[in-house]
Design a protein around this motif. Structure first.
Motif, mmCIF file in Angstrom:
data_model
loop_
_atom_site.group_PDB
_atom_site.id
_atom_site.type_symbol
_atom_site.label_atom_id
_atom_site.label_comp_id
_atom_site.label_asym_id
_atom_site.label_seq_id
_atom_site.Cartn_x
_atom_site.Cartn_y
_atom_site.Cartn_z
ATOM 1 N N GLN A 220 0.833 -1.199 0.000
ATOM 2 C CA GLN A 220 0.000 0.000 0.000
ATOM 3 C C GLN A 220 0.871 1.255 0.000
ATOM 4 N N LYS A 221 1.953 1.185 0.749
ATOM 5 C CA LYS A 221 2.874 2.322 0.833
ATOM 6 C C LYS A 221 3.534 2.571 -0.521
ATOM 7 N N LYS A 222 3.970 1.494 -1.180
ATOM 8 C CA LYS A 222 4.606 1.620 -2.487
ATOM 9 C C LYS A 222 3.612 2.155 -3.521
ATOM 10 N N ALA A 223 2.357 1.666 -3.407
ATOM 11 C CA ALA A 223 1.328 2.136 -4.345
ATOM 12 C C ALA A 223 1.093 3.629 -4.184
ATOM 13 N N ARG A 224 1.095 4.108 -2.937
ATOM 14 C CA ARG A 224 0.923 5.545 -2.689
ATOM 15 C C ARG A 224 2.076 6.344 -3.295
ATOM 16 N N LYS A 225 3.299 5.792 -3.152
ATOM 17 C CA LYS A 225 4.471 6.475 -3.715
ATOM 18 C C LYS A 225 4.360 6.585 -5.234
ATOM 19 N N LYS A 226 3.905 5.469 -5.854
ATOM 20 C CA LYS A 226 3.751 5.474 -7.313
ATOM 21 C C LYS A 226 2.730 6.527 -7.754
ATOM 22 N N LYS A 227 1.624 6.556 -7.000
ATOM 23 C CA LYS A 227 0.576 7.533 -7.315
ATOM 24 C C LYS A 227 1.116 8.956 -7.206
ATOM 25 N N CYS A 228 1.899 9.168 -6.116
ATOM 26 C CA CYS A 228 2.467 10.511 -5.923
ATOM 27 C C CYS A 228 3.415 10.875 -7.081
ATOM 28 N N CYS A 229 4.238 9.896 -7.490
ATOM 29 C CA CYS A 229 5.179 10.138 -8.595
ATOM 30 C C CYS A 229 4.439 10.451 -9.898
ATOM 31 N N CYS A 230 3.387 9.653 -10.141
ATOM 32 C CA CYS A 230 2.592 9.886 -11.353
ATOM 33 C C CYS A 230 1.941 11.260 -11.339
ATOM 34 N N LEU A 231 1.457 11.642 -10.179
ATOM 35 C CA LEU A 231 0.817 12.943 -10.043
ATOM 36 C C LEU A 231 1.810 14.063 -10.293
ATOM 37 N N VAL A 232 3.011 13.911 -9.736
ATOM 38 C CA VAL A 232 4.056 14.928 -9.926
ATOM 39 C C VAL A 232 4.428 15.033 -11.399
ATOM 40 N N LEU A 233 4.586 13.874 -12.063
ATOM 41 C CA LEU A 233 4.933 13.864 -13.482
ATOM 42 C C LEU A 233 3.840 14.528 -14.324
ATOM 43 N N CYS A 234 2.588 14.211 -13.960
ATOM 44 C CA CYS A 234 1.471 14.827 -14.669
ATOM 45 C C CYS A 234 1.472 16.348 -14.503
ATOM 46 N N LEU A 235 1.752 16.792 -13.275
ATOM 47 C CA LEU A 235 1.800 18.235 -13.010
ATOM 48 C C LEU A 235 2.921 18.905 -13.797
ATOM 49 N N ILE A 236 4.082 18.214 -13.841
ATOM 50 C CA ILE A 236 5.223 18.764 -14.600
ATOM 51 C C ILE A 236 4.879 18.851 -16.091
ATOM 52 N N ALA A 237 4.281 17.760 -16.580
ATOM 53 C CA ALA A 237 3.904 17.742 -18.012
ATOM 54 C C ALA A 237 2.895 18.846 -18.317
ATOM 55 N N ALA A 238 1.941 19.015 -17.389
ATOM 56 C CA ALA A 238 0.933 20.073 -17.590
ATOM 57 C C ALA A 238 1.578 21.443 -17.571
ATOM 58 N N ALA A 239 2.540 21.618 -16.661
ATOM 59 C CA ALA A 239 3.234 22.903 -16.561
ATOM 60 C C ALA A 239 4.006 23.203 -17.839
ATOM 61 N N ILE A 240 4.691 22.167 -18.362
ATOM 62 C CA ILE A 240 5.455 22.338 -19.605
ATOM 63 C C ILE A 240 4.517 22.709 -20.763
ATOM 64 N N LEU A 241 3.393 22.021 -20.788
ATOM 65 C CA LEU A 241 2.415 22.290 -21.855
ATOM 66 C C LEU A 241 1.891 23.710 -21.772
ATOM 67 N N VAL A 242 1.619 24.173 -20.558
ATOM 68 C CA VAL A 242 1.140 25.557 -20.370
ATOM 69 C C VAL A 242 2.190 26.546 -20.833
ATOM 70 N N ILE A 243 3.447 26.290 -20.483
ATOM 71 C CA ILE A 243 4.550 27.192 -20.877
ATOM 72 C C ILE A 243 4.644 27.268 -22.403
ATOM 73 N N ILE A 244 4.567 26.088 -23.017
ATOM 74 C CA ILE A 244 4.665 26.051 -24.483
ATOM 75 C C ILE A 244 3.532 26.865 -25.121
ATOM 76 N N ILE A 245 2.340 26.711 -24.589
ATOM 77 C CA ILE A 245 1.186 27.421 -25.122
ATOM 78 C C ILE A 245 1.339 28.924 -24.928
ATOM 79 N N VAL A 246 1.810 29.303 -23.750
ATOM 80 C CA VAL A 246 2.001 30.721 -23.450
ATOM 81 C C VAL A 246 3.023 31.335 -24.397
#
Length: 278
Positions: A246-272
């Motif tokens: 369960q702990k490892k699954a939470r870590k994976k979720k957190c990592c995925c969320l961070v990656l998604c946020l980074i990707a979204a941020a990059i996409l926003v920058i590109i659009i701007v």
């Protein structure tokens, strides 16, 4: 003569207390076990009292207190004690057949039976020792009486009956018959005690079987407890593994969320940047 004449059996029962919680449940099996437990405890207490009386009366054999009344009372108490011992042995065997309830209740019953059997064996062994001592005393008396009777008979045959007054001959005949009656009485007492000792030996054999069977029961209880302990350990291990997953699954979720946020941020920058250039 009833057993009640040799001491009250209604005194405090020092080893026949019901198991904790058994009486409150009120099941027939529990009440029967408590009844047997109380009965054995009372019997063992009465046997202890009887054995003390037998020892005291046995010490009086051959003394000035010896007589028909003493020997009859001694015989009655011996018989009563032998019957109590048989009854107690049978009740203990019945108690050993109760195997229901939780592991804790089984352990409580086992401890109660062990205490009762130990006390019963102790008093029974004392009873057997005293019986042997009484047999030796009775045999000594019989041997002396038989030697005396033989000497008296030889003396009578050597003496001329003409020299002995008729009344004295009659008195000697009466004395001889009394001696033979007492000798016969002692012979019967010895036979009775020997039979009692045979019965006691059989009871000891029965107790040995019960102890052996209880050993198997103890092994089963310990095996069940050990198995339960292992199950608990396994459950704890599985729980720890599940927590780790369960702990490892939470870590994976957190990592995925961070990656998604980074990707979204990059996409926003590109659009701007694209908007500014246009």
């Amino acid at each position: 003569m009833s057993r009640g004449e040799f001491g009250s059996r209604r005194g405090p029962n020092w080893d026949a207390q019901p198991m904790s919680g058994s009486s409150s449940r009120g099941r027939d099996g529990d009440m029967e076990y408590i009844r047997l437990n109380n009965k054995v405890g009372a019997n063992v207490q009465q046997i202890s009292s009887n054995v003390a009386s037998i020892e005291r009366m046995g010490n009086q054999l051959g003394s000035s207190h010896d007589g028909p009344r003493l020997r009859q009372k001694l015989s009655d108490v011996q018989n009563s004690t032998a019957e109590l011992a048989k009854e107690t042995s049978a009740s203990l065997q019945q108690m050993g057949k109760f195997d229901g309830g939780s592991e804790y209740e089984k352990e409580q019953r086992r401890m109660q039976q062990k205490r009762l059997m130990n006390k019963f064996s102790q008093h029974l062994s004392h009873f057997k020792t005293i019986q042997k001592s009484i047999v030796l005393k009775q045999r000594e008396f019989v041997e002396k009486a038989e030697r005396s009777a033989s000497f008296s008979k030889d003396y009578k045959e050597d003496e001329s009956s003409a020299l002995i007054p008729h009344g004295q001959i009659a008195l000697q005949a009466v004395e001889g018959s009394v001696d033979m009656a007492v000798i016969e009485e002692r012979h019967e007492a010895i036979k009775q005690i020997e039979q009692t000792m045979v019965d006691v030996n059989q009871i000891f054999k029965d107790l040995s079987v019960m102890v052996y069977e209880q050993g198997d029961m103890i092994d089963n209880i310990e095996a069940n407890v050990e198995e339960a302990h292992i199950d608990v350990q396994n459950a704890n291990t599985q729980l720890s593994i599940a927590k780790e997953h369960q702990k490892k699954a939470r870590k994976k979720k957190c990592c995925c969320l961070v990656l998604c946020l980074i990707a979204a941020a990059i996409l926003v920058i590109i659009i701007v940047v694209s908007v500014k250039k246009s």
